[in-house]
Design a protein around this motif. Structure first.
Motif, PDB file in Angstrom:
ATOM      1  N   PRO A 187     -86.663  97.703  -6.246  1.00  0.00           N
ATOM      2  CA  PRO A 187     -85.433  97.493  -6.978  1.00  0.00           C
ATOM      3  C   PRO A 187     -84.275  98.146  -5.970  1.00  0.00           C
ATOM      4  O   PRO A 187     -84.510  98.989  -5.132  1.00  0.00           O
ATOM      5  N   ASN A 188     -83.324  97.492  -5.621  1.00  0.00           N
ATOM      6  CA  ASN A 188     -82.224  98.050  -4.958  1.00  0.00           C
ATOM      7  C   ASN A 188     -81.702  99.208  -5.738  1.00  0.00           C
ATOM      8  O   ASN A 188     -81.250  99.399  -6.705  1.00  0.00           O
ATOM      9  N   PRO A 189     -81.504 100.181  -4.743  1.00  0.00           N
ATOM     10  CA  PRO A 189     -80.899 101.554  -5.352  1.00  0.00           C
ATOM     11  C   PRO A 189     -79.556 101.608  -5.690  1.00  0.00           C
ATOM     12  O   PRO A 189     -79.103 102.587  -6.326  1.00  0.00           O
ATOM     13  N   THR A 190     -78.890 100.593  -5.406  1.00  0.00           N
ATOM     14  CA  THR A 190     -77.345 100.603  -5.608  1.00  0.00           C
ATOM     15  C   THR A 190     -76.952  99.861  -7.162  1.00  0.00           C
ATOM     16  O   THR A 190     -77.998  99.347  -8.025  1.00  0.00           O
ATOM     17  N   ALA A 191     -75.536 100.137  -7.575  1.00  0.00           N
ATOM     18  CA  ALA A 191     -75.285  99.442  -8.799  1.00  0.00           C
ATOM     19  C   ALA A 191     -75.523  97.824  -8.669  1.00  0.00           C
ATOM     20  O   ALA A 191     -75.683  97.438  -9.853  1.00  0.00           O
ATOM     21  N   LYS A 192     -75.535  97.131  -7.743  1.00  0.00           N
ATOM     22  CA  LYS A 192     -75.932  96.189  -7.543  1.00  0.00           C
ATOM     23  C   LYS A 192     -76.982  95.467  -8.285  1.00  0.00           C
ATOM     24  O   LYS A 192     -77.002  94.252  -8.999  1.00  0.00           O
ATOM     25  N   GLY A 193     -78.128  96.128  -8.253  1.00  0.00           N
ATOM     26  CA  GLY A 193     -79.301  95.768  -8.820  1.00  0.00           C
ATOM     27  C   GLY A 193     -80.130  94.896  -8.290  1.00  0.00           C
ATOM     28  O   GLY A 193     -79.801  94.546  -6.907  1.00  0.00           O
ATOM     29  N   GLY A 194     -80.964  94.226  -8.753  1.00  0.00           N
ATOM     30  CA  GLY A 194     -81.924  93.168  -8.099  1.00  0.00           C
ATOM     31  C   GLY A 194     -82.953  93.713  -7.451  1.00  0.00           C
ATOM     32  O   GLY A 194     -83.174  95.047  -7.511  1.00  0.00           O
ATOM     33  N   THR A 195     -83.268  93.000  -6.349  1.00  0.00           N
ATOM     34  CA  THR A 195     -84.376  93.667  -5.314  1.00  0.00           C
ATOM     35  C   THR A 195     -84.005  93.757  -3.988  1.00  0.00           C
ATOM     36  O   THR A 195     -83.035  93.053  -3.736  1.00  0.00           O
ATOM     37  N   ALA A 196     -84.706  94.591  -3.032  1.00  0.00           N
ATOM     38  CA  ALA A 196     -84.385  94.511  -1.923  1.00  0.00           C
ATOM     39  C   ALA A 196     -85.467  94.624  -1.033  1.00  0.00           C
ATOM     40  O   ALA A 196     -86.543  94.897  -1.599  1.00  0.00           O
ATOM     41  N   LEU A 197     -85.256  94.479   0.083  1.00  0.00           N
ATOM     42  CA  LEU A 197     -86.588  94.549   1.033  1.00  0.00           C
ATOM     43  C   LEU A 197     -86.579  96.014   1.639  1.00  0.00           C
ATOM     44  O   LEU A 197     -85.698  96.592   2.228  1.00  0.00           O
ATOM     45  N   PHE A 198     -87.774  96.737   1.588  1.00  0.00           N
ATOM     46  CA  PHE A 198     -87.845  98.097   2.064  1.00  0.00           C
ATOM     47  C   PHE A 198     -89.053  98.150   3.347  1.00  0.00           C
ATOM     48  O   PHE A 198     -90.138  98.017   3.003  1.00  0.00           O
ATOM     49  N   PRO A 199     -88.637  98.219   4.396  1.00  0.00           N
ATOM     50  CA  PRO A 199     -89.589  97.964   5.629  1.00  0.00           C
ATOM     51  C   PRO A 199     -90.245  99.398   5.565  1.00  0.00           C
ATOM     52  O   PRO A 199     -89.643 100.454   5.581  1.00  0.00           O
ATOM     53  N   PHE A 200     -91.585  99.537   5.688  1.00  0.00           N
ATOM     54  CA  PHE A 200     -92.168 100.648   5.791  1.00  0.00           C
ATOM     55  C   PHE A 200     -93.185 101.008   6.752  1.00  0.00           C
ATOM     56  O   PHE A 200     -94.072  99.963   7.152  1.00  0.00           O
ATOM     57  N   ALA A 201     -93.156 101.949   7.697  1.00  0.00           N
ATOM     58  CA  ALA A 201     -94.176 102.067   8.834  1.00  0.00           C
ATOM     59  C   ALA A 201     -94.884 103.401   8.932  1.00  0.00           C
ATOM     60  O   ALA A 201     -93.766 104.629   8.614  1.00  0.00           O
ATOM     61  N   ALA A 202     -95.872 103.854   8.786  1.00  0.00           N
ATOM     62  CA  ALA A 202     -96.194 105.277   9.193  1.00  0.00           C
ATOM     63  C   ALA A 202     -97.419 105.464  10.200  1.00  0.00           C
ATOM     64  O   ALA A 202     -97.983 104.363  10.431  1.00  0.00           O
ATOM     65  N   ASN A 203     -97.939 106.519  10.582  1.00  0.00           N
ATOM     66  CA  ASN A 203     -98.902 106.713  11.586  1.00  0.00           C
ATOM     67  C   ASN A 203     -98.865 106.072  12.657  1.00  0.00           C
ATOM     68  O   ASN A 203    -100.009 105.543  13.157  1.00  0.00           O
ATOM     69  N   GLY A 204     -97.740 106.031  13.292  1.00  0.00           N
ATOM     70  CA  GLY A 204     -97.456 105.204  14.586  1.00  0.00           C
ATOM     71  C   GLY A 204     -97.543 103.913  14.446  1.00  0.00           C
ATOM     72  O   GLY A 204     -97.225 103.134  15.607  1.00  0.00           O
ATOM     73  N   ARG A 205     -97.455 103.461  13.212  1.00  0.00           N
ATOM     74  CA  ARG A 205     -97.624 101.896  13.133  1.00  0.00           C
ATOM     75  C   ARG A 205     -96.252 101.323  13.477  1.00  0.00           C
ATOM     76  O   ARG A 205     -95.337 101.958  13.147  1.00  0.00           O
ATOM     77  N   GLY A 206     -96.118 100.145  13.859  1.00  0.00           N
ATOM     78  CA  GLY A 206     -94.738  99.314  13.877  1.00  0.00           C
ATOM     79  C   GLY A 206     -94.842  98.032  14.109  1.00  0.00           C
ATOM     80  O   GLY A 206     -96.337  97.550  14.806  1.00  0.00           O
ATOM     81  N   GLY A 207     -94.063  96.980  13.540  1.00  0.00           N
ATOM     82  CA  GLY A 207     -94.148  95.791  13.729  1.00  0.00           C
ATOM     83  C   GLY A 207     -93.412  94.822  12.879  1.00  0.00           C
ATOM     84  O   GLY A 207     -92.582  95.246  12.049  1.00  0.00           O
ATOM     85  N   ASP A 208     -93.562  93.553  12.876  1.00  0.00           N
ATOM     86  CA  ASP A 208     -93.245  92.512  11.984  1.00  0.00           C
ATOM     87  C   ASP A 208     -93.612  92.842  10.365  1.00  0.00           C
ATOM     88  O   ASP A 208     -94.778  93.178  10.108  1.00  0.00           O
ATOM     89  N   VAL A 209     -92.635  92.968   9.570  1.00  0.00           N
ATOM     90  CA  VAL A 209     -92.897  93.122   8.135  1.00  0.00           C
ATOM     91  C   VAL A 209     -92.378  92.070   7.059  1.00  0.00           C
ATOM     92  O   VAL A 209     -92.887  91.917   6.104  1.00  0.00           O
TER      93      VAL A 209
END
Length: 346
Positions: free
Chosen positions: A224-246
């Motif tokens: 969920p988009n955290p703003t009043a706009k609502g709807g959904t959003a993309l949350f890119p997530f990387a951890a433990n040294g990872r990185g790349g296309d999501v």
């Protein structure tokens, strides 16, 4: 073949035919000898006789396949391919590789598409093994149209996506896009720059939709988009040294100047961990844009960046990348409402 071997085959065929007049293999053996002796009409009569006794004799059907191919009678050759392939599964190991090569010829691909449209029992197994090894975009496109995979909605999303992906692998971007568009009720030449830019619909593995990664330490998550706009959003997530296309989406932008806009939020802390937006040429991986999203409040802000598509970049991938910082990802950056629009000039 020596004269002695031919005589041995002839003798065996005659004895077999005498003992079992309904044995289809016997006249086929005699037909082989007749062919070697140049007696083609006699050979054809013998094989036709063999087929009247059984349409499940593989050597008989193989002979008729070759006979019709030599005559240039592709529809009849496919009739005998069909009969041989229905006989037992082992024939597929022999005949599928032959068909894989043959259908590169448009004169064979077109009648083959008509045959596949009848849904023979071997049709789907053929397509399943053919798609990943095909080197003919035209054959793949012809089969997809013949099977009506581009009907909206498509009757077989899995096969349609597999064909679209293989067409992309073969750089046949226009044909792949035409299949996608028609299957989604759009004109074949639709060139919408970004689809589902607000991430309101789930991603899938179609090249022209968002392909979202979902690994343990690297993911593109719809939340969920955290703003009043609502709807959904993309949350890119990387951890433990990872990185790349999501998140990756293929598009076909004509050469020219463009601007990408988006709504971005939650990017703060280590700049090396900020998500990035990349535009790559699909064929060779050249980057025509690689920009980190800017620092932004949790409530979000608008963002805009320009880029240029060169003339030798006929298809592009719009990519969101995630990165993990030294201290891990301590914030939850999000991206929404990605859009692309052309700018004037070159």
């Amino acid at each position: 073949m020596t004269a002695g071997m031919k005589e041995q085959i002839r003798s065996y065929g005659m004895r077999s035919l005498t003992r079992q007049p309904v044995n289809a293999a016997a006249p086929t053996l005699l037909a082989i000898v007749a062919s070697l002796d140049g007696k083609n009409q006699q050979a054809e009569r013998l094989v036709r006789y063999a087929e009247t006794m059984s349409r499940r004799d593989v050597p008989t059907e193989m002979w008729l396949i070759e006979h019709n191919v030599q005559r240039g009678d592709i529809p009849n050759a496919l009739v005998h391919y069909d009969r041989a392939l229905r006989t037992n599964d082992q024939t597929r190991e022999i005949l599928f590789p032959i068909l894989n090569q043959a259908v590169s010829d448009p004169e064979i691909a077109r009648p083959m598409a008509m045959f596949l449209a009848r849904r023979p029992v071997w049709g789907r197994p053929f397509m399943t093994q053919y798609i990943p090894v095909s080197t003919s975009p035209n054959a793949l496109y012809t089969f997809a149209r013949g099977l009506k995979l581009d009907r909206a909605p498509t009757p077989d999303p899995t096969m349609l996506q597999a064909i679209e992906k293989r067409l992309v692998d073969l750089y046949a971007y226009q044909q792949s896009a035409a299949l996608y568009n028609r299957a989604h009720g759009l004109p074949a030449d639709d060139r919408t720059p970004i689809r589902n830019g607000g991430f309101e619909q789930p991603g899938n593995w179609d090249p022209f939709d968002w392909n979202l990664i979902d690994d343990e330490n690297l993911a593109g998550l719809r939340q969920p988009n955290p703003t009043a706009k609502g709807g959904t959003a993309l949350f890119p997530f990387a951890a433990n040294g990872r990185g790349g296309d999501v998140a990756v989406q293929l598009t076909l932008l004509p050469p020219g100047n463009y601007a990408i806009t988006a709504h971005v939020g939650g990017t703060r802390g280590d700049p090396l961990a900020f998500p990035q937006l990349v535009v790559r040429c699909a064929r060779d991986g050249r980057e025509v844009l690689h920009a980190a999203f800017p620092p932004s409040p949790d409530t979000g802000q608008s963002w805009r960046v320009g880029f240029t598509i060169p003339s030798n970049c006929t298809a592009q991938r719009i990519v969101v990348r995630a990165a993990s910082g030294i201290d891990g990802q301590v914030t939850a950056p999000w991206i929404d409402d990605i859009s692309v629009r052309p700018l004037g000039g070159r």
